[in-house]
Design an enzyme around this catalytic site. Structure first.
Site, PDB file in Angstrom:
ATOM      1  N   GLN A 188     -48.620  23.011  60.557  1.00 16.03           N
ATOM      2  CA  GLN A 188     -47.727  21.869  60.825  1.00 16.03           C
ATOM      3  C   GLN A 188     -48.521  20.639  61.249  1.00 16.03           C
ATOM      4  O   GLN A 188     -47.991  19.528  61.240  1.00 16.03           O
ATOM      5  CB  GLN A 188     -46.726  22.228  61.935  1.00 16.03           C
ATOM      6  CG  GLN A 188     -45.729  23.278  61.507  1.00 16.03           C
ATOM      7  CD  GLN A 188     -44.788  23.699  62.639  1.00 16.03           C
ATOM      8  OE1 GLN A 188     -44.633  22.994  63.625  1.00 16.03           O
ATOM      9  NE2 GLN A 188     -44.167  24.850  62.477  1.00 16.03           N
ATOM     10  N   CYS A 189     -49.796  20.841  61.629  1.00 16.47           N
ATOM     11  CA  CYS A 189     -50.633  19.700  62.035  1.00 16.47           C
ATOM     12  C   CYS A 189     -50.962  18.849  60.824  1.00 16.47           C
ATOM     13  O   CYS A 189     -51.214  19.359  59.747  1.00 16.47           O
ATOM     14  CB  CYS A 189     -51.951  20.180  62.640  1.00 16.47           C
ATOM     15  SG  CYS A 189     -51.765  20.926  64.236  1.00 16.47           S
ATOM     16  N   THR A 243     -36.306   3.138  44.694  1.00 18.33           N
ATOM     17  CA  THR A 243     -35.918   1.830  45.241  1.00 18.33           C
ATOM     18  C   THR A 243     -36.423   0.676  44.388  1.00 18.33           C
ATOM     19  O   THR A 243     -35.742  -0.348  44.249  1.00 18.33           O
ATOM     20  CB  THR A 243     -36.475   1.683  46.681  1.00 18.33           C
ATOM     21  OG1 THR A 243     -35.900   2.711  47.473  1.00 18.33           O
ATOM     22  CG2 THR A 243     -36.132   0.341  47.297  1.00 18.33           C
ATOM     23  N   SER A 258     -34.829  11.636  45.681  1.00 18.95           N
ATOM     24  CA  SER A 258     -34.323  12.806  46.415  1.00 18.95           C
ATOM     25  C   SER A 258     -33.666  13.792  45.452  1.00 18.95           C
ATOM     26  O   SER A 258     -33.441  14.946  45.794  1.00 18.95           O
ATOM     27  CB  SER A 258     -33.299  12.374  47.470  1.00 18.95           C
ATOM     28  OG  SER A 258     -33.940  11.553  48.403  1.00 18.95           O
ATOM     29  N   ASP A 260     -32.601   8.467  42.191  1.00 23.82           N
ATOM     30  CA  ASP A 260     -33.200   8.385  43.517  1.00 23.82           C
ATOM     31  C   ASP A 260     -34.093   9.622  43.581  1.00 23.82           C
ATOM     32  O   ASP A 260     -33.670  10.719  43.191  1.00 23.82           O
ATOM     33  CB  ASP A 260     -32.097   8.446  44.586  1.00 23.82           C
ATOM     34  CG  ASP A 260     -32.651   8.273  45.996  1.00 23.82           C
ATOM     35  OD1 ASP A 260     -33.530   9.062  46.382  1.00 23.82           O
ATOM     36  OD2 ASP A 260     -32.199   7.369  46.711  1.00 23.82           O
ATOM     37  N   THR A 280     -40.044   6.731  46.509  1.00 24.69           N
ATOM     38  CA  THR A 280     -41.090   7.136  47.453  1.00 24.69           C
ATOM     39  C   THR A 280     -40.773   8.455  48.169  1.00 24.69           C
ATOM     40  O   THR A 280     -41.678   9.150  48.608  1.00 24.69           O
ATOM     41  CB  THR A 280     -41.305   6.044  48.531  1.00 24.69           C
ATOM     42  OG1 THR A 280     -40.059   5.791  49.171  1.00 24.69           O
ATOM     43  CG2 THR A 280     -41.844   4.780  47.931  1.00 24.69           C
ATOM     44  N   ASP A 281     -39.474   8.789  48.277  1.00 25.24           N
ATOM     45  CA  ASP A 281     -39.097   9.932  49.122  1.00 25.24           C
ATOM     46  C   ASP A 281     -39.808  11.226  48.717  1.00 25.24           C
ATOM     47  O   ASP A 281     -40.252  11.984  49.573  1.00 25.24           O
ATOM     48  CB  ASP A 281     -37.578  10.139  49.105  1.00 25.24           C
ATOM     49  CG  ASP A 281     -36.851   9.041  49.888  1.00 25.24           C
ATOM     50  OD1 ASP A 281     -37.521   8.310  50.646  1.00 25.24           O
ATOM     51  OD2 ASP A 281     -35.625   8.919  49.741  1.00 25.24           O
TER      52      ASP A 281
HETATM   53  N1  ASN Z   1     -34.641   6.780  48.246  1.00 27.38           N
HETATM   54  C1  ASN Z   1     -35.672   6.083  47.517  1.00 27.38           C
HETATM   55  C2  ASN Z   1     -36.250   7.076  46.511  1.00 27.38           C
HETATM   56  O1  ASN Z   1     -37.073   7.877  46.858  1.00 27.38           O
HETATM   57  C3  ASN Z   1     -36.718   5.556  48.462  1.00 27.38           C
HETATM   58  C4  ASN Z   1     -37.742   4.631  47.832  1.00 27.38           C
HETATM   59  O2  ASN Z   1     -38.027   4.653  46.653  1.00 27.38           O
HETATM   60  N2  ASN Z   1     -38.381   3.763  48.619  1.00 27.38           N
HETATM   61  O3  ASN Z   1     -35.850   7.085  45.375  1.00 27.38           O
END
Ligand code: ASN
Length: 351
Positions: free
Chosen positions: A287-288, A23, A68, A66, A98-99
């Protein structure tokens, strides 16, 4: 490589920013979706970079993504890039989505063995250039951390792969994305933050790993035949046997309940035994979000040790998946593989 800022003082710390996408560098396309863009002149978007007392350079991945879309091949590419420029810079800042940042930071922690310089991952929830963006704040402080030295000894302050986000510095193998709408996107799981940024930067030196004695080793293999099996009440034999029976599966993170507990149904234990008989490594992760796996505490994990399932202690799923990829990628024998899976390699577990 683009030079962003040449500090007047040539003894100023040399820092390399590696832009991978996320992002932080995105813009809205015609359909109204956020998509990764080339940064172009980052120093035009962030003129404050020129005022920092650092010699800054920027490298961008040919096609920003991205996060992801990140793959183990990208992690190895990033690690090679850092290895290639290791001698020329005092620290590295990786701009990343961030993902999956927590996975990438954990993967790099394993692949960069004996790291003696900071590799700080950061990014943003709002793109640079948008007035309420968190990019400037995250990047400027990440650079300061990458340049930080102990006040008296002048040795590197944070010789670790870590994540800096919203004023908190987190070890790479302990980070978890916990928020998609707020600026505080990351949490340090089962370990104290390495530093906090307020008016000044407060490092928790006793929580930071010490400088390595050996030379950096950049590993070049990650095993991709891994899976995650998250248990839930009602999970069927068909699901468990399909996942554990995947052709070419070498390792699986078993996301269990509480302190590492799972059903005692004979069909379930048989599926685990069948996978183990085929040489599949099973790493038991809770999972905790807090606490740890203690195999044998309850009857519901009593058979795990005898089945050869490795207890993951207080490891996160992100660090467990990447640890399996790393350790299995080393191609070692049974005993050494088990030892490494159980051992704390990069601060990912506290025994
Ligand atoms: N979809 C974005 C990524 O991980 C989310 C982000 O960076 N805030 O590339």
């Amino acid at each position: 490589m683009a030079t962003l800022a040449d500090a007047a003082n040539t003894a100023a710390p040399r820092l390399l920013i590696i832009y991978t996408g996320g992002t932080v560098g995105m813009a809205v396309n015609r359909s109204g979706e956020l998509v990764p863009m080339q940064f172009g002149r980052l120093d035009r978007k962030m003129p404050e970079l020129a005022r920092l007392p650092f010699q800054l350079a920027l490298l961008s991945l040919p096609a920003p993504i991205d996060s992801s879309n990140v793959t183990p091949a990208d992690w190895l590419f990033l690690a090679q890039l850092i290895g290639r420029h290791y001698a020329d810079f005092d620290g590295f800042v990786v701009l990343h989505g961030t993902d999956t940042m927590a996975y990438s930071a954990a993967a790099l922690s394993y692949v960069l063995e004996h790291l003696g310089k900071p590799v700080v991952f950061t990014g943003a929830q709002v793109p640079v250039g948008v007035s309420r963006s968190d990019a400037q704040r995250n990047l400027v402080t990440a650079l300061e951390i990458a340049a930080a030295r102990h006040p008296r000894a002048h040795t590197v302050r944070v010789p670790e792969v870590c994540v800096f986000f919203n004023d908190v510095l987190i070890r790479g193998t302990r980070a978890k994305k916990v928020e998609s709408q707020q600026f505080a996107a990351f949490k340090s799981e089962n370990y104290p933050p390495l530093a906090r940024a307020g008016i000044s930067l407060e490092f928790d030196d006793k929580s930071i790993r010490l400088l390595p004695g050996a030379k950096l080793k950049v590993h070049s293999n990650l095993e991709t035949g891994v899976a995650v099996l998250r248990l839930f009440p009602g999970i069927t034999e068909a699901v468990v046997s399909a996942i554990l029976g995947i052709a070419g599966l070498r390792g699986c993170v078993l996301e269990t309940y509480g302190s590492g507990n799972a059903p005692t149904a004979p069909w379930f234990l048989q599926c685990l035994a069948n996978a183990r008989a085929r040489g599949v490594w099973l790493l038991n992760v809770s999972q905790c979000e807090e606490g740890r796996v203690v195999q044998g505490k309850y009857e519901t994990s009593a058979r795990f040790a005898e089945l050869g399932i490795v207890g993951g202690d207080d490891i996160t799923t992100e660090a467990a998946v990447t640890k399996l990829m790393f350790v299995l990628g080393l191609g070692l024998g049974e005993e050494r593989t088990r030892q490494l899976l159980m051992q704390d390699l990069r601060g990912e577990i506290t025994h």
